[in-house]
Design an enzyme around this catalytic site. Sequence first.
Site, PDB file in Angstrom:
ATOM      1  N   ASP A  58       1.631   0.565   7.660  1.00 21.79           N
ATOM      2  CA  ASP A  58       2.909   1.227   7.366  1.00 21.79           C
ATOM      3  C   ASP A  58       3.440   1.931   8.621  1.00 21.79           C
ATOM      4  O   ASP A  58       4.504   2.539   8.596  1.00 21.79           O
ATOM      5  CB  ASP A  58       2.801   2.164   6.160  1.00 21.79           C
ATOM      6  N   SER A  59       2.696   1.794   9.748  1.00 25.29           N
ATOM      7  CA  SER A  59       3.233   2.204  11.054  1.00 25.29           C
ATOM      8  C   SER A  59       4.460   1.355  11.394  1.00 25.29           C
ATOM      9  O   SER A  59       5.185   1.661  12.333  1.00 25.29           O
ATOM     10  CB  SER A  59       2.170   2.061  12.144  1.00 25.29           C
ATOM     11  N   ASP A  97      -1.109  -2.280   4.185  1.00 31.43           N
ATOM     12  CA  ASP A  97      -1.122  -0.877   3.758  1.00 31.43           C
ATOM     13  C   ASP A  97      -0.340  -0.691   2.469  1.00 31.43           C
ATOM     14  O   ASP A  97       0.798  -1.175   2.352  1.00 31.43           O
ATOM     15  CB  ASP A  97      -0.450   0.003   4.830  1.00 31.43           C
ATOM     16  N   LYS A 127      -5.021  -1.544   2.067  1.00 31.49           N
ATOM     17  CA  LYS A 127      -5.598  -0.310   2.636  1.00 31.49           C
ATOM     18  C   LYS A 127      -4.880   0.895   2.038  1.00 31.49           C
ATOM     19  O   LYS A 127      -3.655   0.899   1.921  1.00 31.49           O
ATOM     20  CB  LYS A 127      -5.478  -0.303   4.167  1.00 31.49           C
ATOM     21  N   GLU A 129      -4.942   5.380   1.995  1.00 31.39           N
ATOM     22  CA  GLU A 129      -5.414   6.596   2.665  1.00 31.39           C
ATOM     23  C   GLU A 129      -6.002   7.576   1.646  1.00 31.39           C
ATOM     24  O   GLU A 129      -5.400   7.800   0.593  1.00 31.39           O
ATOM     25  CB  GLU A 129      -4.249   7.267   3.410  1.00 31.39           C
ATOM     26  N   GLU A 196      -9.526   7.636  11.574  1.00 28.50           N
ATOM     27  CA  GLU A 196      -8.475   7.900  12.558  1.00 28.50           C
ATOM     28  C   GLU A 196      -8.601   9.302  13.148  1.00 28.50           C
ATOM     29  O   GLU A 196      -8.673  10.296  12.424  1.00 28.50           O
ATOM     30  CB  GLU A 196      -7.085   7.723  11.901  1.00 28.50           C
TER      31      GLU A 196
END
Length: 278
Positions: A58-59, A97, A127, A129, A196
Site C-alpha cells: 500500500d506504499s 497488502d 499482508k 499490519e 519494519e
Amino acid sequence: MSEDKKGYLASGNQKKVTTHRLLEMKQQGEKISMLTAYDYSMASVIDQAGVDVILVGDSASNVMVGNTTTLPMTVDQMIYHGKSVMNAVKRAMVVVDMPFGSYQGNPYEAVTNAVKMMKETQADCLKLEGGKEVLESIRAILNAGIPVMGHLGLMPQSINKYGTYAVRAKEEEEAGKLMEDARLLQEVGCCAVVLEKIPAALAAKVSSELNIPMIGIGAGPYVDGQVLVMHDMLGLNKGFSPRFLRRYANLFDEVTSAVQQYITDVKSSEFPSVEESY
Ligand code: KIV
C-alpha cells in the site's frame, strides 16, 4: 498457476515461489529477496530478474499517487495494482497488502474483503499490519484458506497513532510486545512476517526464536530476508533517505537526462531521423 506460467527464467531457477518454499528457504538458511511492484511493466522486470517475493504494497499510496500516508488506499485500488502485477508475474510469490480499514473492524469484514481481493487479483498471499489486535481477523482469513503475511514494528497504517516514522520497539515493553505478537502470528498460521524499522538485535532475536521467516526493512542483517520499496532502491525518489535505504541505481538523474536529451532533439528537429520515419 498454469504450466505456461512457469519455466521462463534465464537463471535456471524456474520454480514458482510458494509459502512452502519460503519456509524451506528459512530452514536452509537461504535469504529471501522481496521488492515492491505496483504495475505490469515493473513487475515483469523484477520477476524475470529472479526476485523471490513481489509485494504489491500500500506504499503505492506514496510512490504511485503522491499521498503522504498509506491510509487513503482502498480495496479496489489495491485490487487494480494486484491484478496489474499478477498479469506479469510467473515465478515470484505475489503478496498484496490489505489496505487500512479493510480488516481492523471485525473478522467478518476482514474475510469478506480478503476473499474479494484474492478472487479479483488471483494473488498468492495477503499482508496485514498488526499482532494481537487483529489476530481474529487474521485467523478468519487463514480459515478461508488464504495465506497471510504479518507486519510488525513500524506499521505505516498506524502512523497517526505513533505520530512519527522513528524506529519502533527500542524500549523493553514494546520489544516484548513485538516478540509476543510475532509468536501469535506464527501460532495462528502466518507464513512469514515483515519486521519494519526495529533494532537489529531485536529482529535477530525474533528471527532466531521463530520458525517462520522474518523479512526485514530497516531491521538489520540478522533476519531471513529483506524487502525494499522498488522506487526507493532504484533512486527514483530523491527526497527519501532513511539509513536503511541502499540505492542500487540513480534513476531520477538517468530519467532526467534522457528526457532532457529528448526535448533537445525534438526542438532541434534531430528526432526523428529519416531512418526513424516511414
Ligand atoms: O507497503 C509497503 O511497501 C510495505 C513495505 C514497506 C514492507 O509494507
